[in-house]
Write a protein that holds these residues in place. Structure first.
Motif, short mmCIF file in Angstrom:
data_model
loop_
_atom_site.label_atom_id
_atom_site.label_comp_id
_atom_site.label_asym_id
_atom_site.label_seq_id
_atom_site.Cartn_x
_atom_site.Cartn_y
_atom_site.Cartn_z
N TYR A 221 0.85 -1.21 0.00
CA TYR A 221 0.00 0.00 0.00
C TYR A 221 0.88 1.25 0.00
O TYR A 221 0.66 2.19 -0.77
CB TYR A 221 -0.92 -0.03 1.23
N PHE A 222 1.91 1.26 0.86
CA PHE A 222 2.81 2.43 0.94
C PHE A 222 3.52 2.67 -0.39
O PHE A 222 3.62 3.80 -0.87
CB PHE A 222 3.85 2.27 2.05
N SER A 223 4.02 1.57 -1.01
CA SER A 223 4.79 1.76 -2.26
C SER A 223 3.88 2.24 -3.39
O SER A 223 4.28 3.07 -4.21
CB SER A 223 5.53 0.48 -2.64
N LEU A 224 2.63 1.76 -3.44
CA LEU A 224 1.71 2.17 -4.51
C LEU A 224 1.24 3.61 -4.33
O LEU A 224 1.13 4.37 -5.29
CB LEU A 224 0.49 1.24 -4.57
N THR A 225 0.96 4.00 -3.07
CA THR A 225 0.48 5.38 -2.85
C THR A 225 1.61 6.39 -3.01
O THR A 225 1.35 7.56 -3.31
CB THR A 225 -0.17 5.53 -1.45
N ALA A 226 2.86 5.93 -2.84
CA ALA A 226 3.99 6.86 -3.04
C ALA A 226 4.15 7.21 -4.52
O ALA A 226 4.58 8.30 -4.87
CB ALA A 226 5.27 6.22 -2.51
N LYS A 227 3.75 6.26 -5.40
CA LYS A 227 3.93 6.48 -6.86
C LYS A 227 2.83 7.38 -7.44
O LYS A 227 3.02 8.03 -8.45
CB LYS A 227 3.87 5.13 -7.59
N SER A 228 1.64 7.37 -6.85
CA SER A 228 0.51 8.10 -7.46
C SER A 228 -0.34 8.75 -6.38
O SER A 228 -0.51 8.21 -5.29
CB SER A 228 -0.32 7.12 -8.28
N ASN A 229 -0.91 9.91 -6.73
CA ASN A 229 -1.80 10.60 -5.77
C ASN A 229 -3.24 10.12 -5.89
O ASN A 229 -4.11 10.50 -5.13
CB ASN A 229 -1.79 12.12 -6.05
N LYS A 230 -3.51 9.30 -6.92
CA LYS A 230 -4.89 8.85 -7.15
C LYS A 230 -5.31 7.87 -6.05
O LYS A 230 -4.46 7.16 -5.50
CB LYS A 230 -4.99 8.15 -8.51
N PRO A 231 -6.64 7.80 -5.76
CA PRO A 231 -7.11 6.80 -4.79
C PRO A 231 -6.74 5.39 -5.27
O PRO A 231 -6.69 5.14 -6.48
CB PRO A 231 -8.63 6.99 -4.78
N LEU A 232 -6.48 4.50 -4.33
CA LEU A 232 -6.00 3.16 -4.69
C LEU A 232 -7.16 2.17 -4.77
O LEU A 232 -7.93 2.03 -3.83
CB LEU A 232 -4.98 2.69 -3.64
N LYS A 233 -7.28 1.51 -5.93
CA LYS A 233 -8.35 0.53 -6.11
C LYS A 233 -8.03 -0.72 -5.30
O LYS A 233 -6.88 -1.18 -5.28
CB LYS A 233 -8.48 0.14 -7.59
N LEU A 234 -9.06 -1.28 -4.69
CA LEU A 234 -8.89 -2.47 -3.85
C LEU A 234 -8.31 -3.63 -4.66
O LEU A 234 -7.42 -4.32 -4.21
CB LEU A 234 -10.26 -2.83 -3.27
#
Length: 817
Positions: A221-234
């Motif tokens: 979760y941390f690595s994906l949210t660091a790459k993009s500001n968009k909300p993260l799909k489940l």
């Protein structure tokens, strides 16, 4: 003083219906809003409010409306004007236009919903089995739709049962309205507020040291949210962390992660815009400047550019200029197959400003595109679509491009309105004072004639882009080849030789045959019988892939016959050939090469076109066999050979446009060859190599074809010199249909004399057990089109009032193609 609203109903009615509204409703209502109104005894329909006034209807008492469905207008004033023009010009009801113009989800219709009325006073002895079953089901749930009752009782006729229960005062039937459009929602996840600061984050990871899979999810979760500001799909988090849904649920239950839903667009572009500056050749630059000159004089432009001359680049440059001015651009294409390739090209230039609209889209996807165009016009949009996209709610249209304007697919056949998108687009553009450009390598005779008479501005572009030579066209006389035994199946030795050479050089081949299926006729060699469709006057076509005989008109099919149905002889053979047979022969001749087929049978799915075209572009397919789908403006870099399997079945068609259409088809398919550096080759197989159309195709001489066809049209009184209206009478009763056709033809002849032709049987005189008969009305140039239609409408009104002809359907087709 009461207020009234005129409503356009989605029914084939000759006029609008007037309903009563209260003063508050009248101040809230605007033309173009949807209203639910009662019509008939118990039906409720969605109509469009057309105008609000204080004049009560004279003939009937106005009913009050049921409810207002919109907060703001869904239909623009220009759309209402456009609908009225289509309904008048193409002689159809405004309700027909409304049905064609709006995605089905906007047209809510009432559905019967039943509910229990008296649960207490039920005596089971009064009910039969079906009634008891229905009441029992309703005790378990509050209401049932009529369709659900049909499934429950496994019967189609459930209304008598429901009526009996209503009479016994057990049930009530409510007419309810259902909203069909459902926004698409997607599940997203975010980290709980309690773990956002650094200290609590470390604490969290330490506490999860004994649950490694949960810890992995948090780290992912941390690595994906660091790459993009968009909300993260489940689903993206599950995919990247390779964890099970159970592990993720445990984190949500602990309150570490929170899930939430958001509406997302079904139609979106996620790629990158990699637009390069367009660099014109000097010929393109000249054509571009001429087009701009014609636009300055408010003229419709006709771009006559040979295949591969770079017309698309000119369109893109014009679209760029329109978008820069904050306006909308409409790019019309005849085939969905074409949109596939062009969308990718345009998205590279304009990214998510490109919107797509055609019939392979689901209802919900069409609703989203419709709403975007209506509510975000300032963002500047490019709308690519097939003919139905002329009905979208444009508010700021700056440019209309009609590519491949000669194509008959722009004409709507069934149901009404039977409009021609090219002609309608010219009218639509005029409402916005938008620039209109028609483009084609083989313009229709009507458009070219308009250009010759200076109604349209003509721009010629007769050099291929990059100075590539036009393909070399060779005609193969298959009559002689058959005599000399130089044919292998349906391939002449010359065509096979060229295919082998092309494949050896790692180039691709397109083969064109304008018939799908394996073979159009199955014939008994003993008695000559061939299986016919029981519902239509056509022979059944053999399809080898599912070993069936199919009717291409009504879909009737039976298993392939092993013996003659008439004399039981086993000596039966197939005559003629379609794309499927060519594919089978090719697989036997070139077993080491990949062969694919593109016709209506192989492109049924939503993404079927994309898959075939994508595979061909990536050179995963060596030979592509297809019907006229392969002739349209597709751009393949590695095609060096095009083969037309049989030119004759195009020419010998009972239609005044047959020769023009054959010329266009053959020249268009020839244009798919040699589009890069190397000169392409085209082979046309024919039994009649000296036919003037085939000769004109071989030299690419459009002017000679135009001159010759125009002369014939003049002599025989056909468009562009005369307008045509075709009346088709359909009925299941053969003799009544003939009597009715004679009556209508006589009434028309009394007014229009020699300009009425028929009644005549069409080439296929029975389809789906309905008999057809045609009457043709020709309208000379000096005769008023409006007055002619008025008189024709009056005659049709008299026709409809005759009781004996009540069962006859009359289809009116203005400017048939």
């Amino acid at each position: 003083m009461p207020y009234f609203v005129d409503v356009i109903l989605p029914l084939p009615l000759d006029k609008r219906f007037t309903y009563e509204v209260s003063e508050e409703e009248a101040t809230f209502l605007y033309p173009g809003m949807r209203v639910a109104v009662p019509f008939g005894k118990s039906k409720i329909y969605t109509g469009i409010a057309a105008n609000i006034h204080q004049r009560p209807p004279e003939v009937y008492e106005a009913k009050p409306i049921h409810q207002i469905l919109d907060k703001e207008a869904l239909i623009t004033n220009n759309q209402l004007k456009f609908w009225q023009w289509i309904s008048t010009y193409y002689m159809c009801a405004e309700g027909d236009v409304l049905r064609a113009a709006l995605p089905g989800a906007f047209l809510l219709e009432s559905e019967g919903v039943i509910q229990l009325k008296n649960k207490e006073h039920l005596s089971e002895t009064e009910l039969n089995d079906d009634e008891f079953l229905l009441v029992e089901a309703l005790q378990g749930q509050s209401s049932l739709k009529i369709q659900e009752v049909m499934k429950l009782l496994d019967k189609k006729t459930v209304l008598p049962i429901i009526n009996r229960l209503i009479e016994k005062e057990v049930l009530v039937l409510n007419q309810e309205i259902y909203e069909q459009y459902k926004p698409k929602k997607t599940r997203f996840v975010k980290l709980s507020e309690n773990y956002r600061d650094e200290a609590s984050m470390h604490e969290l990871l330490d506490s999860l040291s004994r649950a490694p899979s949960q810890r992995d999810i948090i780290l992912t979760y941390f690595s994906l949210t660091a790459k993009s500001n968009k909300p993260l799909k489940l689903k993206n988090l599950l995919k990247e962390s390779k964890a099970s849904p159970g592990t993720l649920k445990a984190l949500i239950d602990k309150g570490i992660l929170e899930e939430f839903y958001q509406e997302i667009d079904r139609v979106s572009f996620s790629g990158e815009t990699t637009s390069k500056e367009i660099v014109f050749s000097k010929f393109q630059q000249k054509a571009f400047s001429e087009i701009k000159e014609h636009f300055a004089g408010n003229k419709v432009g006709l771009l006559h550019g040979i295949t591969s001359s770079g017309k698309t680049e000119i369109y893109i440059q014009l679209i760029k200029e329109v978008l820069a001015a904050g306006k909308q651009a409409l790019y019309l294409l005849p085939e969905i197959a074409l949109t596939t390739q062009l969308i990718h090209r345009l998205q590279h230039y304009f990214g998510d400003k490109v919107l797509i609209y055609h019939s392979k889209y689901s209802v919900n996807e069409r609703v989203e595109v419709y709403r975007k165009i209506l509510y975000n016009p300032g963002s500047g949009q490019v709308i690519i679509g097939a003919r139905s996209s002329i009905f979208l709610p444009f508010t700021n249209l700056g440019l209309v491009v009609v590519d491949e304007e000669h194509e008959s697919s722009f004409k709507q056949y069934d149901p009404a309105p039977r409009y021609h998108a090219r002609d309608a687009a010219v009218v639509l553009g005029s409402y916005f004072k938008a620039n209109i450009l028609l483009g084609s390598a083989t313009p229709s005779l009507e458009s070219y004639s308009n250009a010759q008479h200076h109604k349209y501005g003509l721009v010629e572009l007769n050099r291929r882009f990059g100075d590539v030579l036009v393909p070399e066209i060779e005609i193969v006389d298959i009559k002689t080849k058959h005599k000399k035994k130089r044919m292998t199946g349906h391939f002449s030795d010359r065509l096979l030789e060229e295919i082998k050479r092309t494949l050896k050089e790692d180039e691709q081949v397109i083969l064109f045959q304008n018939r799908r299926g394996f073979s159009p006729i199955l014939e008994c060699n003993t008695c000559g019988h061939s299986p016919q469709c029981p519902n239509c006057d056509v022979s059944l076509t053999y399809h080898a892939n599912n070993n069936q005989l199919r009717c291409h008109y009504c879909g009737y099919h039976i298993a392939m016959q092993q013996k003659c149905m008439a004399c039981h002889s086993t000596d039966i053979s197939t005559k003629g050939f379609g794309t499927e047979q060519i594919e089978t022969e090719l697989k036997a001749l070139f077993p080491d090469h990949k062969i694919a087929r593109m016709d209506q049978d192989t492109t049924r799915g939503k993404y079927a076109f994309d898959k075939i075209i994508g595979a061909f572009e990536q050179q995963e397919i060596d030979i592509l066999v297809g019907t006229q789908m392969v002739t349209k403006g597709l751009d393949f870099r590695h095609v060096n050979l095009v083969g037309i399997m049989n030119a004759d079945n195009l020419l010998n068609f009972p239609d005044f446009r047959a020769h023009e259409r054959s010329f266009q088809l053959m020249l268009q398919v020839a244009g798919r060859a040699g589009r890069t550096k190397k000169r392409g080759k085209v082979l046309i197989q024919s039994y009649n190599p000296n036919h003037q159309i085939i000769q004109q195709v071989s030299t690419g001489d459009y002017a000679a074809m135009y001159k010759e066809q125009l002369e014939e049209r003049y002599n025989y009184k056909y468009p562009p010199y005369y307008r045509i209206i075709r009346f088709t009478l359909k009925s299941r009763d053969y003799s009544t249909n003939n009597t009715a056709a004679d009556w209508l033809a006589k009434s028309l002849t009394n007014v229009f004399g020699e300009y009425v032709l028929g009644p005549e049987y069409p080439p296929v005189a029975r389809i789906r057990n309905e008999y057809y008969k045609n009457i043709l009305l020709k309208i000379p140039q000096q005769q008023s089109l409006e007055k002619t239609k008025e008189v024709a409408n009056k005659i049709l009104l008299s026709f409809k009032s005759i009781g004996a002809f009540r069962s006859i359907r009359v289809v009116v087709n203005v400017d048939p193609v």
